[in-house]
Design an enzyme around this catalytic site. Structure first.
Site, PDB file in Angstrom:
ATOM      1  CB  SER A 210       5.610  -6.411  -0.454  1.00 35.46           C
ATOM      2  OG  SER A 210       5.058  -5.114  -0.442  1.00 35.46           O
TER       3      SER A 210
ATOM      4  CE1 TYR B  69       1.644  -8.059   2.600  1.00 33.61           C
ATOM      5  CE2 TYR B  69       2.517  -5.887   2.078  1.00 33.61           C
ATOM      6  CZ  TYR B  69       2.151  -7.155   1.680  1.00 33.61           C
ATOM      7  OH  TYR B  69       2.292  -7.529   0.364  1.00 33.61           O
TER       8      TYR B  69
END
Length: 336
Positions: A127, A152
């Site tokens: 990501s 995350y």
């Protein structure tokens, strides 16, 4: 090829599986179908995939240390596209253990399955969130990314390190893909475009963080899938020029590679909302708020490595992408 796609009922996994099926690959789709967001949308994606004779679905938890190895042993996949994960920056603040189970334990199980069944190439989702506190733009895979701003992001950085260790120890070819703000038809309901469209159509106010001034490298789903498939077809062999004295984070002597997949054209959120208003034919009532915890002010991808190695060239301007999303949304939800 016989390809395992994890997260196949998810947004990116669904579109990736479609592309692979369309070109003639056999796809085994894995998903747990959890309730992080509306399972009905996941089932609708899955129903469309099941129309293809080359597709089979397996409902399975990535963290299952018994069933997942059995799947790998039974199927003997040629390659694996690992897109299954617990997504969401803000959800990770309140539910960190969900990210440990899915992103850390789940990815470890995938790595083990690939190693033991001698999979030819593992491509996995990272990501743009890993860039965290970095402010040098555009973000490059050759930069150090040791300052994540959300749990995350930390789990995504961890998966990159774990993949490298398997590439180094066992010669498993792995490629990590850092996605930049993916949007488009069949998207995730927890993402901004989806939330904004739903609330604008309902006449409800939308929350606009950072006063709408932050910029995102919004990347249309078709371009993302083109990058995934291009990376899948390019199996890394290792960089013989890699230097341990000046280590490059994006490559290795091991068969390991790392790429950004983005549009390369950051768009301010206020402009993004204006385009959505134009497509919907309605104005939004905005509640202007400061930047949220865990969010970064701007993202901008440097995709030179992916362009060089795969010929990647995003084709979809944000105006067209939002128009396509709105057309799908109105058809699927009937304007609700």
């Amino acid at each position: 090829m016989k390809i395992l796609v994890t997260g196949a009922a998810g947004f990116i996994g669904y579109h990736t599986a479609l592309r692979l099926l369309a070109r003639g690959d056999e796809v085994v789709g894995l998903d747990i179908l959890n309730s992080y967001y509306d399972p009905a949308l996941k089932m609708a994606r899955l129903e469309r995939l099941q129309r293809y004779p080359g597709f089979r679905f397996v409902k399975l938890d990535l963290a299952d240390r018994v069933a997942l190895p059995e799947l790998f042993s039974r199927e003997r996949f040629t390659r694996v596209v690992h897109l299954g994960a617990q997504a969401g920056v803000r959800y990770s603040i309140d539910n960190p253990l969900a990210y440990v189970d899915s992103n850390i334990v789940g990815t470890t199980n995938i790595l083990e399955g690939c190693r033991r069944s001698e999979v030819g190439h593992l491509v996995y989702a990272s990501s743009s969130s890993v860039y965290g506190a970095n402010t040098k733009m555009p973000f490059s895979v050759h930069q150090n990314v040791d300052h994540p701003l959300s749990f995350y992001a930390a789990t995504k950085k961890a998966t990159e390190l774990m993949a490298h260790s398997y590439s180094s120890l066992y010669g498993l070819p792995t490629t990590g893909l850092r996605f930049f703000t993916v949007y488009g038809p069949w998207g995730r309901p927890d993402m901004a475009l989806f939330i904004f469209a739903k609330k604008i159509l309902a006449g409800e106010p939308i929350e606009v963080f950072n006063l709408g001034h932050h910029r995102r490298d919004f990347t249309y789903i078709d371009d993302i899938v083109t990058g995934i498939v291009g990376a899948l077809d390019r199996v890394p062999t290792g960089n013989s020029a890699w230097s341990s004295e000046y280590p490059d984070p994006a490559t290795s002597r091991a068969p390991y590679s790392l790429y950004n997949i983005g549009n390369g054209r950051p768009v301010e959120l206020n402009h993004y909302i204006a385009l959505l208003e134009e497509c919907l034919g309605r104005k939004a009532e905005k509640v202007l708020l400061p930047l949220q915890a865990g969010d970064v002010p701007d993202t901008w991808s440097n995709t030179e490595d992916l362009v060089r190695d795969t010929g990647y060239a995003p084709q979809t301007p944000v105006e067209e992408g939002i128009r396509n999303f709105v057309a799908w949304y109105l058809e699927y939800y009937g304007g609700k």
